[in-house]
Design an enzyme around this catalytic site. Structure first.
Site, PDB file in Angstrom:
ATOM      1  N   GLN A  83       0.894  -1.156   0.000  1.00  0.00           N
ATOM      2  CA  GLN A  83       0.000   0.000   0.000  1.00  0.00           C
ATOM      3  C   GLN A  83       0.934   1.208   0.000  1.00  0.00           C
ATOM      4  OE1 GLN A  83      -1.359  -1.844   3.534  1.00  0.00           O
ATOM      5  NE2 GLN A  83      -3.510  -1.842   2.881  1.00  0.00           N
ATOM      6  N   HIS A  87       6.033   4.094   6.237  1.00  0.00           N
ATOM      7  CA  HIS A  87       7.324   3.461   5.991  1.00  0.00           C
ATOM      8  C   HIS A  87       7.013   2.318   5.021  1.00  0.00           C
ATOM      9  CE1 HIS A  87      11.116   1.384   7.955  1.00  0.00           C
ATOM     10  NE2 HIS A  87      11.157   1.386   6.631  1.00  0.00           N
ATOM     11  N   HIS A 115       6.347  -0.887   3.298  1.00  0.00           N
ATOM     12  CA  HIS A 115       6.360  -2.276   3.762  1.00  0.00           C
ATOM     13  C   HIS A 115       5.555  -3.132   2.807  1.00  0.00           C
ATOM     14  CE1 HIS A 115       3.025  -0.242   5.893  1.00  0.00           C
ATOM     15  NE2 HIS A 115       2.371  -1.384   5.848  1.00  0.00           N
ATOM     16  N   HIS A 128       3.587  -6.593   2.301  1.00  0.00           N
ATOM     17  CA  HIS A 128       2.947  -7.740   2.946  1.00  0.00           C
ATOM     18  C   HIS A 128       3.222  -9.009   2.138  1.00  0.00           C
ATOM     19  CE1 HIS A 128       0.220  -5.436   5.688  1.00  0.00           C
ATOM     20  NE2 HIS A 128       0.303  -4.507   4.739  1.00  0.00           N
TER      21      HIS A 128
END
Lengths: 205, 205
Positions: A107, A118, A120, A122
């Site tokens: 996202q 930050h 990231h 998934h």
């Protein structure tokens, strides 16, 4: 440094420098700032961490060491290393969870549903019919974007610094699952140490 | 080769070799196999293509040139190049659509919702409140995983080879949007050529 903290560090190669997930300290070797023993793998540019409340078994996150909000903020070296790590960590969680597929999702920015500013990624191991009781394969996205997948909320609940980000982003209706409880630090530490050992078995290429 | 097909090729640098999206030929220079003029950017290892039915404006796909189903099937060089291309294409579509975020997602394998057995990364530009009428920011995942986001169906409807894959994967209930129609080849060709020009303005780094 106590022998206890040295022991904790030994599970995470190269994690001597503190590692932040947005504003949250996530390296296991410091205990006084409410950080969680979540990091199980690091490279010079990237790290991987377990979740407090994984939406399926083996749901982990991969982030750049440098705290930047957007993929476009990453250097070419950081981008390559991030996704080479995603590939390698994905292979490992798929193997140890007996899965047959992975959901891989970033996202990238607040308006895409990002909860912690930050980068990231998934990684969620998937199996045939693993979510039939929740509405089918793609129910994963409701879970990822509902309260269950709010990694910011997870950190706030764990006693870290607060953020208004969760209030500003629009949520998809939450899939209700009252049976699943957030895990304790010991559970996460045990999983992180298990994953750290499993990463050592993964071929580098 | 006719001057017409040469002209079509000129919009796509380095696309001299045929490019497949799974079983579907997607390079613009051949017209007799029902392929679509979708490819707007190529590298030696990667290409980017527009959608027949984008779920939001600017929704594009990035794939490896080599037809393999899983991220773990990619070499390190292919993995790096794929995601460096995702970063570069994402920056471009975000810029030209005046967006502020991106959804980046790989359905890596059938049980993760993959419709065409060829690695492809969705890039979807996002703006504040762009999906308020559909239920909020995260309605994108219903759209991605409903009939609207089924890139296999899109190719089958366009007259390409059939596949039983869509029948075997479990679907999340489709968000209904009868107002949106599949685009014609001329629309896609025009968008692909516009995006090809815009890619030339993107810094390489």
């Amino acid at each position: 440094m106590s022998s206890d903290s040295s022991e904790k560090m030994s599970a995470v190669k190269g994690a001597a420098a503190p590692i932040y997930f947005g504003p949250f300290l996530v390296t296991p070797q410091v205990t006084k700032y409410h950080q969680l023993p979540q990091v199980f793998y690091t490279t010079p540019l990237t790290y991987a961490l377990v979740n407090l409340k994984p939406i399926l078994p083996g749901h982990v996150l991969v982030s750049p060491r440098r705290v930047v909000p957007r993929v476009s903020d990453l250097t070419a070296a950081e981008t390559s290393d991030l996704f080479l790590t995603v590939r390698r960590v994905g292979r490992m969680v798929e193997r140890i969870h007996g899965a047959s597929a992975l959901n891989i999702a970033v996202q990238d920015g607040l308006n895409a549903g990002q909860s912690v500013p930050h980068v990231h990624c998934h990684i969620i191991p998937r199996k045939a019919a693993d979510l039939d009781h929740r509405g089918g394969t793609d129910a994963i996205y409701d879970m990822l974007d509902g309260e269950e997948g709010d990694v910011g909320k997870v950190f706030r609940e764990a006693g870290n610094s607060s953020s208004e980000r969760a209030e500003t982003r629009t949520r998809f209706p939450v899939v209700d699952d009252k049976d699943r409880k957030p895990r304790g630090p010991e559970d996460m530490k045990a999983e992180a140490e298990m994953l750290a050992r499993e990463m050592e078995k993964e071929p580098v290429g």
